[in-house]
Motif scaffolding. Structure first.
Motif, PDB file in Angstrom:
ATOM      1  N   ASP A 125      -0.763  -3.152  -1.544  1.00 44.65           N
ATOM      2  CA  ASP A 125       0.156  -2.342  -1.015  1.00 44.65           C
ATOM      3  C   ASP A 125       0.265  -2.562   0.572  1.00 44.65           C
ATOM      4  O   ASP A 125       1.626  -2.731   1.136  1.00 44.65           O
ATOM      5  N   LYS A 126      -0.757  -2.456   1.244  1.00 44.66           N
ATOM      6  CA  LYS A 126      -0.756  -2.582   2.671  1.00 44.66           C
ATOM      7  C   LYS A 126      -0.588  -3.993   3.113  1.00 44.66           C
ATOM      8  O   LYS A 126       0.432  -4.270   4.016  1.00 44.66           O
ATOM      9  N   ILE A 127      -0.765  -5.057   2.407  1.00 45.47           N
ATOM     10  CA  ILE A 127      -0.494  -6.420   2.809  1.00 45.47           C
ATOM     11  C   ILE A 127       1.067  -6.340   2.559  1.00 45.47           C
ATOM     12  O   ILE A 127       1.906  -7.168   3.334  1.00 45.47           O
ATOM     13  N   ARG A 128       1.685  -5.995   1.517  1.00 44.04           N
ATOM     14  CA  ARG A 128       3.098  -6.039   1.242  1.00 44.04           C
ATOM     15  C   ARG A 128       3.931  -5.284   2.353  1.00 44.04           C
ATOM     16  O   ARG A 128       4.911  -5.956   2.856  1.00 44.04           O
ATOM     17  N   ASP A 129       3.366  -4.341   2.990  1.00 49.41           N
ATOM     18  CA  ASP A 129       3.958  -3.610   3.956  1.00 49.41           C
ATOM     19  C   ASP A 129       3.970  -4.313   5.242  1.00 49.41           C
ATOM     20  O   ASP A 129       4.987  -4.356   5.881  1.00 49.41           O
ATOM     21  N   VAL A 130       3.030  -4.915   5.548  1.00 47.29           N
ATOM     22  CA  VAL A 130       2.610  -5.736   6.519  1.00 47.29           C
ATOM     23  C   VAL A 130       3.656  -7.033   6.690  1.00 47.29           C
ATOM     24  O   VAL A 130       4.144  -7.307   7.658  1.00 47.29           O
ATOM     25  N   GLU A 131       3.757  -7.590   5.552  1.00 44.14           N
ATOM     26  CA  GLU A 131       4.542  -8.756   5.448  1.00 44.14           C
ATOM     27  C   GLU A 131       6.207  -8.419   5.630  1.00 44.14           C
ATOM     28  O   GLU A 131       6.871  -8.969   6.148  1.00 44.14           O
ATOM     29  N   GLU A 132       6.348  -7.200   5.054  1.00 43.50           N
ATOM     30  CA  GLU A 132       7.954  -6.552   5.183  1.00 43.50           C
ATOM     31  C   GLU A 132       8.265  -6.329   6.936  1.00 43.50           C
ATOM     32  O   GLU A 132       9.173  -6.891   7.265  1.00 43.50           O
ATOM     33  N   GLU A 133       6.974  -6.028   7.444  1.00 40.42           N
ATOM     34  CA  GLU A 133       7.414  -5.606   8.768  1.00 40.42           C
ATOM     35  C   GLU A 133       7.378  -7.095   9.615  1.00 40.42           C
ATOM     36  O   GLU A 133       8.317  -6.974  10.509  1.00 40.42           O
ATOM     37  N   CYS A 134       6.550  -8.167   9.096  1.00 35.06           N
ATOM     38  CA  CYS A 134       6.688  -9.319  10.026  1.00 35.06           C
ATOM     39  C   CYS A 134       8.199  -9.573   9.722  1.00 35.06           C
ATOM     40  O   CYS A 134       8.861 -10.531  10.725  1.00 35.06           O
TER      41      CYS A 134
END
Length: 432
Positions: A125-134
């Motif tokens: 979930d954290k990786i997905r959030d970071v990708e969305e922020e990028c």
């Protein structure tokens, strides 16, 4: 067997604090687990063990299961003296392995199967959030690049327009010079014809023919001259319009949008239905201070009661009479809600902000009074009395709706001052 039973009760899951049991997975063979079971632990790790350390850590992370309380059986110690050393060696070896795993993974170990699954889900979930922020940052960067390209395109158009006007001006001057030379030539020719007409009576017929030709040429010349004269008049009118153009109307565009007054597109005020961000309000107040300072410089007036310091969104203002060295911030960057409907502000920054608003209103009134003194036809459309304008307090501790109306009336007075300043610059009459 006693050491193996005690080893099951030593380690617990670092997440749920439940007891762990070391088991060997089907199809997984590991020399470290075999050494822990037999009690024959090496005193050092050779190069081959160091290379396989990563694989051993991964397999050990899957070698724990959760024991229910009914299955945790306390067995009586057997051969305590003989197995004590082996038991402590096993505990120290496993503790060292868990420390290595914790350092590499940045996660407290050991963990049970369920906690490992939960940890993997959180990390995904954290990786997905970071990708969305990028992706969001990339969209912002693309938008800024498009804005830069648009500004560059507008600048090139302005340069082309200036170059076109220069070429047109040079062409007009060249045509005027040609007309002047042509007129001089025509004068000489007319004089010569008059002399010939007096001397040569027998050439009267030829003279009239030449004279008719001359009249025709003169008519064409007059038509050409009239067209050029019309172009000159149009150019002169455009020049006069440019002389009376007021740049302040374009630099400081004041308008209204619903309940809000706006300057250069920035809203002033807040309502419960439309809470305007403080970044926008601070920018609008900075534009107000800059406009007020520019008008004062244009009419050659120096404020007697306040000192303005236009600094964009961080503009400040001081009381010239009581405390000229103390500048009050005309902006608010508090993370909490600034307005308190009971009418008080709980922070010293809020008090300085309200003081700056009152001083800003005083500066507008002072400049309006100055305009009324030197021009009897000028008067501010909204009445200012103390820290109130048309009965609404300019301080932010007032109700949101009243404060928004006060700021809107403030912009109306500034708009009237701007129009008066434009008339002052166009007419060219001196201040008294």
């Amino acid at each position: 067997m006693a050491a193996s039973g005690e080893l099951e009760q030593v380690f617990v899951c670092q997440e749920c604090q439940r007891a762990l049991k070391i088991v060997e997975r089907k199809g997984v063979k590991d020399s470290t687990l075999q050494a822990l079971k037999t009690g024959e632990l090496p005193t050092y790790l050779d190069e081959s063990h160091k290379k396989k350390e990563g694989d051993a850590i991964k397999r050990l992370a899957e070698s724990f299961v959760v024991l229910s309380e009914s299955k945790v059986v306390k067995r009586p110690p057997e051969n305590v003296v003989g197995n004590n050393t082996n038991f402590h060696a096993q505990v120290q070896a496993l503790s060292k392995i868990f420390e290595v795993i914790s350092d590499k993974c940045q996660v407290d170990c050991p963990l049970c199967d369920q906690c490992s699954i939960d940890l993997q889900r959180r990390l995904r979930d954290k990786i997905r959030d970071v990708e969305e922020e990028c992706k969001s940052f990339q969209r912002c960067i693309d938008l800024l690049k498009k804005e830069d390209l648009a500004k560059q395109h507008n600048s090139e158009k302005e340069k082309e327009e200036e170059e076109r006007e220069k070429l047109l001006s040079m062409e007009v001057r060249r045509q005027i010079e040609e007309i002047r030379k042509e007129r001089q030539r025509m004068r000489k020719q007319t004089k010569q014809l008059e002399e010939d007409s007096k001397k040569l009576d027998e050439c009267e017929r030829l003279f009239w023919e030449e004279y008719q030709e001359y009249q025709l040429e003169l008519a064409v010349l007059q038509d050409t001259q009239g067209a050029l004269q019309q172009k000159i008049e149009i150019t002169q009118q455009q020049l006069e319009q440019l002389k009376y153009t007021n740049v302040y109307d374009d630099a400081f565009y004041i308008s209204s949008k619903g309940h809000f007054g706006c300057i250069n597109g920035f809203k002033l005020g807040r309502t419960s239905s439309e809470p305007v961000g403080w970044d926008e309000i601070n920018a609008a107040l900075g534009q107000v201070v800059l406009l007020l300072s520019s008008i004062a410089k244009q009419v050659q007036y120096e404020f007697q009661t306040v000192i303005l310091q236009p600094l964009g969104s961080y503009s400040r203002i001081a009381d010239r009479k009581s405390s000229p060295e103390i500048f009050n911030e005309l902006y608010n960057y508090s993370s909490s809600e600034f307005f308190i409907r009971q009418g008080t502000s709980s922070s010293s920054a809020g008090k300085r902000f309200n003081t700056a608003l009152s001083l800003l209103l005083r500066a507008v009134k002072e400049l309006g009074d100055y305009g009324s003194r030197i021009d009897s036809s000028f008067k501010l459309p909204k009445t200012i009395s103390g820290d109130k304008i048309e009965g609404f307090s300019i301080q932010a501790v007032a109700a949101e709706g009243d404060w928004t109306k006060a700021l809107k009336y403030l912009l109306l007075d500034l708009k009237a001052l701007l129009a008066w300043c434009s008339q002052h610059s166009a007419s060219g009459w001196k201040t008294r």
